[in-house]
Scaffold this motif. Structure first.
Motif, PDB file in Angstrom:
ATOM      1  N   HIS A   1       7.566   1.472  10.531  1.00  0.00           N
ATOM      2  CA  HIS A   1       7.010   1.672   9.185  1.00  0.00           C
ATOM      3  C   HIS A   1       7.728   2.785   8.405  1.00  0.00           C
ATOM      4  O   HIS A   1       8.051   2.580   7.226  1.00  0.00           O
ATOM      5  CB  HIS A   1       5.491   1.919   9.268  1.00  0.00           C
TER       6      HIS A   1
ATOM      7  N   GLU B   1       5.925  -8.990   3.845  1.00  0.00           N
ATOM      8  CA  GLU B   1       7.273  -8.444   4.034  1.00  0.00           C
ATOM      9  C   GLU B   1       8.284  -9.561   4.297  1.00  0.00           C
ATOM     10  O   GLU B   1       9.380  -9.569   3.736  1.00  0.00           O
ATOM     11  CB  GLU B   1       7.271  -7.435   5.188  1.00  0.00           C
TER      12      GLU B   1
ATOM     13  N   GLU C   1      10.890   1.281   7.152  1.00  0.00           N
ATOM     14  CA  GLU C   1      10.618   0.394   6.012  1.00  0.00           C
ATOM     15  C   GLU C   1      10.407   1.208   4.747  1.00  0.00           C
ATOM     16  O   GLU C   1      10.915   0.853   3.676  1.00  0.00           O
ATOM     17  CB  GLU C   1       9.369  -0.447   6.283  1.00  0.00           C
TER      18      GLU C   1
ATOM     19  N   HIS D   1       0.496   0.649   5.510  1.00  0.00           N
ATOM     20  CA  HIS D   1       1.013   1.380   6.680  1.00  0.00           C
ATOM     21  C   HIS D   1       0.044   2.493   7.068  1.00  0.00           C
ATOM     22  O   HIS D   1      -0.249   2.696   8.242  1.00  0.00           O
ATOM     23  CB  HIS D   1       2.391   1.983   6.382  1.00  0.00           C
TER      24      HIS D   1
ATOM     25  N   HIS E   1       0.218  -8.309   6.245  1.00  0.00           N
ATOM     26  CA  HIS E   1       1.246  -7.326   5.860  1.00  0.00           C
ATOM     27  C   HIS E   1       2.649  -7.856   6.212  1.00  0.00           C
ATOM     28  O   HIS E   1       3.561  -7.847   5.374  1.00  0.00           O
ATOM     29  CB  HIS E   1       0.942  -6.024   6.625  1.00  0.00           C
TER      30      HIS E   1
HETATM   31 FE   LIG Z   1       5.480  -2.708   6.922  1.00  0.00          FE
END
Ligand SMILES: [Fe+2]
Ligand SMILES: [Fe+2]
Length: 189
Positions: free
Chosen positions: A56, A130, A59, A84, A126
């Motif tokens: 995370h 993405e 990202e 996140h 989530h």
């Molecule tokens: Fe993520």
């Protein structure tokens, strides 16, 4: 340099496989059968010690660059960043609850099911966002030098479960993943 988008996707596949195992354990619980709380704890321990610690943050470093290049993506990237934080908070709470159960203290077991299912649902949606919206954007907008800076900004942590260097902590979970993947191959959906 290996393909960062392919690595990004591969990590999502790994996380999805763990969420599937976790969900099966919650289904057992739901049917009144005893789940493997130790395995559930291993999964959640991993989730809070790899995705939360490396995947995370990495990202979010990529998100910052994407936002600069494509400001219209800001709303969705901010929403993902908020998720996140929420996933980390819910994951940490699940680790504590499962740890209490495994250690025989007084957490009520019913308290694991609803938060567990909510965690799985949020993590899945989530990753879906993405995969469908952010990875294609990153593929289009991020260059090798972006990825080099992203990598350089993040503390390097080997994946303790899925990498070759993973240690004993996850040996039982690794065996379970191998069993699940053999079962999936034997009976494709
Ligand atoms: Fe993520
Ligand atoms: Fe992700």
């Amino acid at each position: 340099m290996s393909d960062p988008i392919a690595l990004w996707h591969a990590e999502h596949v790994n996380f999805a496989s763990l969420l599937d195992i976790l969900e099966k354990q919650l289904d057992l619980f739901h049917r009144g059968k005893p789940p493997d709380y130790g395995m559930m704890l291993d999964i959640m321990f991993y989730m809070t010690h790899y995705p939360d610690v490396l995947h995370h943050p990495k990202e979010e470093s990529a998100f910052a660059r994407l936002k600069e290049r494509e400001p219209r993506s800001g709303t969705i990237l901010d929403r993902l960043t908020g998720q996140h934080a929420r996933l980390k908070q819910c994951g940490d709470a699940l680790v504590i609850a499962l740890d209490d159960i495994v250690n025989g203290s007084i957490t009520r077991r019913e308290h694991v099911e609803a938060p567990g299912r909510a965690y799985i649902a949020e993590f899945r949606s989530h990753m879906e966002t993405e995969e469908t919206q952010i990875l294609p954007l990153a593929q289009k907008l991020l260059r090798d030098e972006d990825w080099e800076s992203i990598e350089a900004a993040i503390r390097d942590v080997d994946d303790p479960l899925f990498s070759d260097t993973g240690g004993e902590r996850y040996a039982a979970l690794r065996r379970q993943i191998a069993r699940e993947s053999r079962t999936a191959k034997a009976s494709p959906r």
